[in-house]
Design a protein around this motif. Structure first.
Motif, PDB file in Angstrom:
ATOM      1  N   ARG A 113       0.835  -1.205   0.000  1.00 15.10           N
ATOM      2  CA  ARG A 113       0.000   0.000   0.000  1.00 15.10           C
ATOM      3  C   ARG A 113       0.866   1.249   0.000  1.00 15.10           C
ATOM      4  N   ARG A 142       2.297   1.716  -3.519  1.00 12.80           N
ATOM      5  CA  ARG A 142       1.290   2.259  -4.432  1.00 12.80           C
ATOM      6  C   ARG A 142       1.070   3.748  -4.181  1.00 12.80           C
ATOM      7  N   ALA A 143       1.038   4.120  -2.909  1.00 18.37           N
ATOM      8  CA  ALA A 143       0.857   5.534  -2.583  1.00 18.37           C
ATOM      9  C   ALA A 143       2.066   6.361  -3.016  1.00 18.37           C
ATOM     10  N   GLN A 196       1.761   6.969  -6.723  1.00 22.67           N
ATOM     11  CA  GLN A 196       0.791   8.025  -7.014  1.00 22.67           C
ATOM     12  C   GLN A 196       1.356   9.403  -6.689  1.00 22.67           C
ATOM     13  N   LEU A 197       2.075   9.487  -5.572  1.00 19.54           N
ATOM     14  CA  LEU A 197       2.664  10.773  -5.204  1.00 19.54           C
ATOM     15  C   LEU A 197       3.729  11.193  -6.200  1.00 19.54           C
ATOM     16  N   PRO A 203      -2.193  10.786  -3.279  1.00 17.55           N
ATOM     17  CA  PRO A 203      -2.132   9.361  -2.944  1.00 17.55           C
ATOM     18  C   PRO A 203      -3.236   8.967  -1.978  1.00 17.55           C
ATOM     19  N   GLU A 204      -3.593   7.683  -2.019  1.00  8.51           N
ATOM     20  CA  GLU A 204      -4.558   7.183  -1.053  1.00  8.51           C
ATOM     21  C   GLU A 204      -3.907   7.125   0.327  1.00  8.51           C
ATOM     22  N   GLN A 205      -4.724   7.295   1.354  1.00 10.76           N
ATOM     23  CA  GLN A 205      -4.201   7.242   2.710  1.00 10.76           C
ATOM     24  C   GLN A 205      -3.776   5.815   3.029  1.00 10.76           C
ATOM     25  N   THR A 206      -2.526   5.645   3.421  1.00  7.89           N
ATOM     26  CA  THR A 206      -2.007   4.322   3.734  1.00  7.89           C
ATOM     27  C   THR A 206      -2.495   3.897   5.107  1.00  7.89           C
ATOM     28  N   ASN A 256       1.849   9.459   5.431  1.00  9.41           N
ATOM     29  CA  ASN A 256       0.572  10.143   5.217  1.00  9.41           C
ATOM     30  C   ASN A 256       0.701  11.640   5.487  1.00  9.41           C
ATOM     31  N   ALA A 286       2.695  13.029   2.588  1.00  6.71           N
ATOM     32  CA  ALA A 286       1.916  13.030   1.349  1.00  6.71           C
ATOM     33  C   ALA A 286       0.920  14.177   1.334  1.00  6.71           C
ATOM     34  N   THR A 334       1.213  16.864  -1.512  1.00  6.65           N
ATOM     35  CA  THR A 334       0.066  16.974  -2.411  1.00  6.65           C
ATOM     36  C   THR A 334      -0.510  18.391  -2.390  1.00  6.65           C
TER      37      THR A 334
END
Length: 480
Positions: free
Chosen positions: A192, A195-196, A199-200, A206-209, A225, A228, A232
């Motif tokens: 996870r 993946r984040a 995305q970043l 990014p999705e919250q890990t 988090n 990010a 972001t």
């Protein structure tokens, strides 16, 4: 990573289980062999005692009857001889004259006991030979040789080994389940997080890990988090600043142009040169705003495609090239250049949309027409190279020096050889971003014998769908 961690844990588990199971199997085999030896040794002691009694009394009937009943019951032959190697009793077809038996008898008559030393295995077959002297102390009154079958002992050992191996398999299965659970507990948060991070890196929120796994990973996920969210927010502010600035300046630019145009009627003829300079700079500023918006959109799209599946996009580069040729050929003719289309004999499919490829083609053709100069020949060509689609724009203009080629895609960079034209220096940067999102690239090189060659390299895609169009409006850009 999960596979590698599982493999390492499973190798360790296999080695640990093997370190337990192998000695246990060997011990089981040794123990069963010892049982066979002790059992047959006890039988030999019994017949040696009977032989000693027979030698003392001269009556061998008890010995003979006992030996025959033993062979009949267990199927294992016996040979008993006196001190002169004369057979007292022979059962089961074994004879004292047999070479192997005779050798054991000689050793027994020399007061030597023979016991097999090799351990049994489940696949052991045949028999083992035992020999023992009869008598007391150093006095030898005869010899006894027994041929024992190992079939029953081997079958018993097979069952024991099967039980041990079954237990080992259960332990190995439990270790596998535990290894999968442990690696999932550790690796899932890392996946996870990875993946984040992707995305970043692509410039997307990014999705919250979710915090999970060991305490160290939970702490790492919490820290990521926070980072990010900060990154972001900064990226979004930067992107919004570029877009809002470009958009908000359009209205003042339009009002300024209207006022300048209205002022022109009241200016003396001596101010025409100044008026022309002002309008030229206004045109340049408007082009710059358009290119900034296009670059921001291209960067955002490239980031989205980096982490999303854009493999369904496809177009026919020959159709796109033909459409752009029809659009740009009159422009090239008015500029005094000659635009030539060299189409491939078969469709050349690229893994991008026709609009994206048309925009890149527009940028390259615009640059070539602007900077190649009057009388130049510009070639637009579609080819394939392995599994990639290639679109090439070549001109025989002045081209770029070697050190300039390395800077050509740098934002706001323009060649010193402008030929009186003005560009924003963003065109090739926009094209590069559009291609990067599709896994493609822009290659710039020197033409032969002179000029500039720009190659658009895009991964090949599926055959173009019915009704796909090669037309697309592109953004113009200066030589960047």
């Amino acid at each position: 990573m999960r596979t590698r961690v599982q493999a390492a844990l499973l190798v360790f588990a296999v080695l640990a289980v093997a370190a337990f199971a192998v000695p246990l199997l060997l011990f089981t085999a040794s123990d069963r062999t010892q049982q066979l030896v002790l059992s047959r040794s006890a039988d030999l002691d019994r017949f040696a005692s009977l032989m000693d009694q027979a030698a003392a009394t001269g009556d061998t009937s008890a010995l003979t009857a006992e030996a025959r009943r033993y062979t009949q019951l267990y199927g294992e032959p016996l040979v008993v001889t006196d001190t002169r190697r004369s057979p007292v009793v022979e059962t089961g077809g074994m004879r004292a004259a047999d070479p192997a038996v005779a050798q054991l008898l000689d050793a027994a008559l020399r007061n030597q006991t023979a016991r097999p030393s090799a351990a049994l295995r489940p696949w052991s077959r045949g028999y083992r030979m035992f020999a023992e002297p009869a008598g007391t102390g150093t006095r030898v009154s005869g010899a006894v040789v027994l041929r024992a079958s190992v079939a029953t002992a081997a079958d018993d050992l097979t069952r024991r080994w099967a039980a041990v191996l079954a237990g080992t398999a259960l332990v190995a299965l439990a270790c596998t389940v535990l290894a999968r659970a442990a690696t999932g507990w550790v690796v899932s948060p890392l996946r996870r997080l990875d993946r984040a991070v992707g995305q970043l890196a692509a410039g997307l929120p990014p999705e919250q890990t979710r915090a999970g796994g060991p305490p160290e990973l939970r702490q790492l996920a919490t820290g990521f988090n926070r980072m990010a969210r900060t990154v972001t927010a900064a990226l979004e502010q930067q992107r919004r600043l570029v877009a809002d600035t470009s958009h908000q300046m359009r209205n003042p630019m339009a009002a300024l142009r209207l006022r300048v145009d209205a002022l022109h009627a009241h200016l003396p003829s001596s101010a025409d040169r100044t008026y022309t300079g002002v309008t030229t700079e206004l045109d340049r500023l408007e082009n710059l705003l358009d290119d900034l918006l296009a670059l921001a959109a291209a960067e955002h799209r490239a980031g989205e495609l980096t982490v999303t599946d854009g493999s369904d996009a496809h177009c026919d580069t020959t159709e796109v090239a033909a459409a752009q040729y029809r659009l740009w050929e009159p422009v090239a003719r008015r500029a005094g250049a000659r635009l030539i289309l060299r189409s491939a004999p078969a469709p050349v499919t690229a893994a991008c949309t026709d609009r994206e490829l048309a925009q890149v083609t527009d940028i390259l053709l615009d640059n070539a027409i602007k900077y190649a100069g009057p009388g130049a020949e510009i070639s637009l060509r579609c080819t394939t190279e392995g599994a990639r689609a290639i679109l090439t724009v070549t001109d025989d203009g002045p081209g770029l020096a070697t050190e300039e080629l390395a800077l050509a895609t740098t934002r706001f960079w323009r060649s010193g050889r402008q030929n009186g034209t003005a560009g924003t220096g963003l065109g090739l940067a926009i094209a590069e971003q559009l291609l990067a999102g599709r896994g493609g690239r822009l290659e710039l090189g020197a033409g032969r014998p002179r000029g500039l060659r720009a190659r658009v390299v895009v991964p090949g895609g599926r055959a173009a769908a019915d009704g796909s169009s090669g037309a697309g409006a592109g953004a113009e850009g200066g030589l960047s």
